[in-house]
Design a protein around this motif. Sequence first.
Motif, PDB file in Angstrom:
ATOM      1  N   GLY A   1       0.812  -1.216   0.000  1.00 27.00           N
ATOM      2  CA  GLY A   1       0.000   0.000   0.000  1.00 27.00           C
ATOM      3  C   GLY A   1       0.840   1.259   0.000  1.00 27.00           C
ATOM      4  O   GLY A   1       0.406   2.300  -0.496  1.00 27.00           O
ATOM      5  N   LEU A   2       2.059   1.147   0.516  1.00 24.34           N
ATOM      6  CA  LEU A   2       2.967   2.295   0.536  1.00 24.34           C
ATOM      7  C   LEU A   2       3.850   2.352  -0.695  1.00 24.34           C
ATOM      8  O   LEU A   2       4.816   3.109  -0.739  1.00 24.34           O
ATOM      9  CB  LEU A   2       3.824   2.257   1.812  1.00 24.34           C
ATOM     10  N   GLY A   3       3.517   1.531  -1.706  1.00 26.33           N
ATOM     11  CA  GLY A   3       4.136   1.706  -3.017  1.00 26.33           C
ATOM     12  C   GLY A   3       5.235   0.755  -3.425  1.00 26.33           C
ATOM     13  O   GLY A   3       5.938   1.014  -4.403  1.00 26.33           O
ATOM     14  N   ASN A   4       5.405  -0.385  -2.731  1.00 32.10           N
ATOM     15  CA  ASN A   4       6.463  -1.326  -3.111  1.00 32.10           C
ATOM     16  C   ASN A   4       5.924  -2.749  -3.094  1.00 32.10           C
ATOM     17  O   ASN A   4       6.125  -3.503  -2.134  1.00 32.10           O
ATOM     18  CB  ASN A   4       7.656  -1.192  -2.165  1.00 32.10           C
ATOM     19  N   PRO A   5       5.238  -3.183  -4.178  1.00 30.12           N
ATOM     20  CA  PRO A   5       4.619  -4.513  -4.196  1.00 30.12           C
ATOM     21  C   PRO A   5       5.614  -5.665  -4.118  1.00 30.12           C
ATOM     22  O   PRO A   5       5.300  -6.713  -3.553  1.00 30.12           O
ATOM     23  CB  PRO A   5       3.850  -4.527  -5.521  1.00 30.12           C
ATOM     24  N   VAL A   6       6.812  -5.502  -4.689  1.00 29.83           N
ATOM     25  CA  VAL A   6       7.804  -6.583  -4.628  1.00 29.83           C
ATOM     26  C   VAL A   6       8.289  -6.767  -3.192  1.00 29.83           C
ATOM     27  O   VAL A   6       8.352  -7.893  -2.679  1.00 29.83           O
ATOM     28  CB  VAL A   6       9.000  -6.294  -5.563  1.00 29.83           C
ATOM     29  N   LEU A   7       8.595  -5.671  -2.535  1.00 35.11           N
ATOM     30  CA  LEU A   7       9.019  -5.735  -1.138  1.00 35.11           C
ATOM     31  C   LEU A   7       7.870  -6.216  -0.250  1.00 35.11           C
ATOM     32  O   LEU A   7       8.088  -6.952   0.718  1.00 35.11           O
ATOM     33  CB  LEU A   7       9.500  -4.359  -0.673  1.00 35.11           C
ATOM     34  N   GLY A   8       6.652  -5.818  -0.605  1.00 33.51           N
ATOM     35  CA  GLY A   8       5.483  -6.284   0.137  1.00 33.51           C
ATOM     36  C   GLY A   8       5.302  -7.786   0.009  1.00 33.51           C
ATOM     37  O   GLY A   8       4.952  -8.469   0.971  1.00 33.51           O
ATOM     38  N   THR A   9       5.561  -8.318  -1.181  1.00 35.46           N
ATOM     39  CA  THR A   9       5.477  -9.766  -1.391  1.00 35.46           C
ATOM     40  C   THR A   9       6.554 -10.482  -0.589  1.00 35.46           C
ATOM     41  O   THR A   9       6.327 -11.557  -0.026  1.00 35.46           O
ATOM     42  CB  THR A   9       5.615 -10.094  -2.884  1.00 35.46           C
ATOM     43  N   THR A  10       7.752  -9.889  -0.535  1.00 38.10           N
ATOM     44  CA  THR A  10       8.829 -10.461   0.276  1.00 38.10           C
ATOM     45  C   THR A  10       8.395 -10.553   1.736  1.00 38.10           C
ATOM     46  O   THR A  10       8.585 -11.589   2.393  1.00 38.10           O
ATOM     47  CB  THR A  10      10.107  -9.597   0.174  1.00 38.10           C
ATOM     48  N   ALA A  11       7.812  -9.463   2.263  1.00 35.17           N
ATOM     49  CA  ALA A  11       7.367  -9.442   3.652  1.00 35.17           C
ATOM     50  C   ALA A  11       6.267 -10.467   3.889  1.00 35.17           C
ATOM     51  O   ALA A  11       6.256 -11.171   4.913  1.00 35.17           O
ATOM     52  CB  ALA A  11       6.878  -8.045   4.024  1.00 35.17           C
ATOM     53  N   PHE A  12       5.334 -10.570   2.944  1.00 30.40           N
ATOM     54  CA  PHE A  12       4.241 -11.528   3.070  1.00 30.40           C
ATOM     55  C   PHE A  12       4.768 -12.959   3.130  1.00 30.40           C
ATOM     56  O   PHE A  12       4.401 -13.744   4.014  1.00 30.40           O
ATOM     57  CB  PHE A  12       3.268 -11.371   1.902  1.00 30.40           C
ATOM     58  N   LEU A  13       5.645 -13.310   2.181  1.00 23.89           N
ATOM     59  CA  LEU A  13       6.194 -14.668   2.142  1.00 23.89           C
ATOM     60  C   LEU A  13       7.035 -14.960   3.378  1.00 23.89           C
ATOM     61  O   LEU A  13       7.002 -16.072   3.920  1.00 23.89           O
ATOM     62  CB  LEU A  13       7.032 -14.855   0.869  1.00 23.89           C
ATOM     63  N   LEU A  14       7.795 -13.960   3.831  1.00 22.00           N
ATOM     64  CA  LEU A  14       8.621 -14.130   5.027  1.00 22.00           C
ATOM     65  C   LEU A  14       7.762 -14.423   6.247  1.00 22.00           C
ATOM     66  O   LEU A  14       8.010 -15.397   6.987  1.00 22.00           O
ATOM     67  CB  LEU A  14       9.446 -12.857   5.263  1.00 22.00           C
ATOM     68  N   ASP A  15       6.745 -13.594   6.478  1.00 25.29           N
ATOM     69  CA  ASP A  15       5.942 -13.747   7.686  1.00 25.29           C
ATOM     70  C   ASP A  15       5.044 -14.981   7.628  1.00 25.29           C
ATOM     71  O   ASP A  15       4.794 -15.623   8.662  1.00 25.29           O
ATOM     72  CB  ASP A  15       5.101 -12.487   7.915  1.00 25.29           C
ATOM     73  N   LEU A  16       4.574 -15.326   6.427  1.00 28.18           N
ATOM     74  CA  LEU A  16       3.786 -16.555   6.284  1.00 28.18           C
ATOM     75  C   LEU A  16       4.661 -17.765   6.604  1.00 28.18           C
ATOM     76  O   LEU A  16       4.245 -18.681   7.334  1.00 28.18           O
ATOM     77  CB  LEU A  16       3.226 -16.657   4.868  1.00 28.18           C
TER      78      LEU A  16
END
Length: 313
Positions: A225-240
């Motif tokens: 939402g803050l403008g970085n979908p690739v980094l957001g995907t990294t965070a999602f996969l990491l936390d999942l």
Amino acid sequence: MTVLSTLGPLLLALLMGYWINVSLLTPSRVSTLLSQLTYVILALIGFSLGALDDFSEKLLTAGRQAVLFLIMICLMSLTALFFSGRYLSSKEDKSITQSPLSTTDTSTVLSWAILHEAGKTLAWVVAGGILGYVFSSFSTHIDSLVMLLLYVLLFLIGCQLRQGNYRLRKLFLNSQGLIIASVTIFSTLMAGVITAFIIGLPWQHGLAVVSGFGWYSLSGILITGLGNPVLGTTAFLLDLSREILALMLIPIFAKINTHLSIGFSGATAMDFTLPMLSKFHSSNVIPICIASGFIMSLLTPILIPLFLEMSFK
């Protein structure tokens, strides 16, 4: 942009949900809305990622980064939590290292139920990614829509925290919960900085990625939402991955000390992994789990936009 302009509205949405009592938003309705809204936003995140040029390459990049962040978090956090559990645990904690109920079959049922929920969550992201890849021309306003829904999500999270009767003073005065949260937060952030240095990311991005502390349904949404979908995907996969790994390792960690099992569960110690933690320890561990998990949950929507905003300077 300033830190206040990014963090302020997000934090305000969370606090409004905590302070304002909306009679129509009963606990059951809030829980249902949170679940449904989370799925929608995660699908939009997948859509946003799928619409990017070189989608497969960016997805592989996010996956590789997530693995490296996870490895470093395991090395640093587990080491720190092992020693804090050994030297900073109270006598009561040591007496509840492992509950005699931990061998019951219900723990397996609990773990599979939560793993099923994690798999369903991932499926929404994948479905959104496929749609984004096919209909990439419709991605123009996706980021704005994600940000709008994010404010609603944080408001509902605030409502849920208030309805859970969590009293900040009492939670922050739980000494063991505070110790576990502090050790986990510090070691996780250090792992984020070191991993960012290794893979060539800005250190602020490394801090933002790991600041979800296992809360995959929020970290990826915030960063995207803050403008970085690739980094957001990294965070999602990491936390999942962290949550799934925690579920698998709680039975082992419970035999060593409470700091390992509670700390590695991160923010999810107050909700998703709480049934497993109470099963493999005892009900006496619940206040510690809630205190530790709540502190990290409270910091996630503050630290992520804070670190991302710092990277713009």
